[in-house]
Motif scaffolding. Structure first.
Motif, short mmCIF file in Angstrom:
data_model
loop_
_atom_site.label_atom_id
_atom_site.label_comp_id
_atom_site.label_asym_id
_atom_site.label_seq_id
_atom_site.Cartn_x
_atom_site.Cartn_y
_atom_site.Cartn_z
N VAL A 52 0.83 -1.20 0.00
CA VAL A 52 0.00 0.00 0.00
C VAL A 52 0.87 1.26 0.00
O VAL A 52 0.52 2.27 -0.60
N ASN A 53 2.04 1.18 0.62
CA ASN A 53 2.90 2.36 0.75
C ASN A 53 4.01 2.45 -0.29
O ASN A 53 4.58 3.52 -0.47
N THR A 54 4.35 1.36 -0.94
CA THR A 54 5.49 1.34 -1.85
C THR A 54 5.17 0.54 -3.11
O THR A 54 4.57 -0.52 -3.03
N ASN A 55 5.60 1.06 -4.25
CA ASN A 55 5.45 0.34 -5.51
C ASN A 55 6.73 0.55 -6.32
O ASN A 55 6.92 1.59 -6.94
N ARG A 56 7.60 -0.44 -6.31
CA ARG A 56 8.89 -0.33 -7.00
C ARG A 56 8.73 -0.18 -8.51
O ARG A 56 9.55 0.44 -9.17
N HIS A 61 8.44 3.08 -14.33
CA HIS A 61 7.37 3.12 -15.33
C HIS A 61 6.39 4.27 -15.17
O HIS A 61 5.53 4.47 -16.03
N LYS A 62 6.48 5.04 -14.10
CA LYS A 62 5.63 6.22 -13.93
C LYS A 62 6.08 7.28 -14.95
O LYS A 62 7.26 7.39 -15.26
N ARG A 63 5.14 8.04 -15.45
CA ARG A 63 5.39 8.99 -16.53
C ARG A 63 6.65 9.83 -16.32
O ARG A 63 7.48 9.93 -17.23
N GLU A 64 6.83 10.39 -15.16
CA GLU A 64 7.96 11.30 -14.96
C GLU A 64 9.32 10.62 -14.85
O GLU A 64 10.35 11.29 -14.88
N PHE A 65 9.36 9.28 -14.75
CA PHE A 65 10.63 8.58 -14.61
C PHE A 65 11.05 7.78 -15.84
O PHE A 65 12.15 7.23 -15.87
N THR A 66 10.19 7.68 -16.83
CA THR A 66 10.47 6.78 -17.96
C THR A 66 11.68 7.20 -18.79
O THR A 66 12.43 6.35 -19.24
#
Length: 129
Positions: A52-56, A61-66
């Motif tokens: 719930v608190n963390t998603n590696r 893969h999140k837009r700002e990190f791709t």
């Protein structure tokens, strides 16, 4: 007789464990078998924390990190509510990636598969030559 998929008949006896399968970790995107199929994960996710608190997964893969990670961005549908309202962040209903996306292992299939793509059945693509 016990079906093969349900395990050994003697549940109280000691049964040697099969070796763990090797994950396909070639980092090559796999072709999807049908429209809207969630892409499979082409790399190891061993040790990834997904709570719930963390998603590696989102760290790449999140837009700002791709761009810095060189990873494909998650679909824009993952930023929408059920009512198709856009959100600034990943929708809570799309947060647990492995509910739909799975890594692949180099194993023998449990059951036979006779799936054939439409193109193998003589159906041509619209507008094709």
């Amino acid at each position: 007789m016990v079906p093969d998929l349900s395990g050994p008949a003697d549940t109280m006896g000691q049964v040697p464990a099969r070796p763990m399968p090797k994950w396909n970790v070639d980092d090559v995107r796999k072709m999807r078998a049908y429209p809207d199929q969630p892409p499979v994960i082409p790399h190891s996710i061993e040790g990834y924390q997904l709570s719930v608190n963390t998603n590696r997964c989102l760290s790449c893969h999140k837009r700002e990190f791709t761009q810095s990670a060189g990873a494909p961005m998650i679909s824009v549908t993952h930023y929408m509510t059920r009512d198709a309202q856009m959100l600034a962040d990943v929708s809570p209903r799309r947060y647990f990636c492995t509910a739909c996306h799975v890594p692949q292992a180099d194993v023998k299939p449990l059951v036979g598969n006779t799936f054939r793509d439409m193109s193998q059945m003589g159906v041509e693509h619209m507008g094709g030559d």
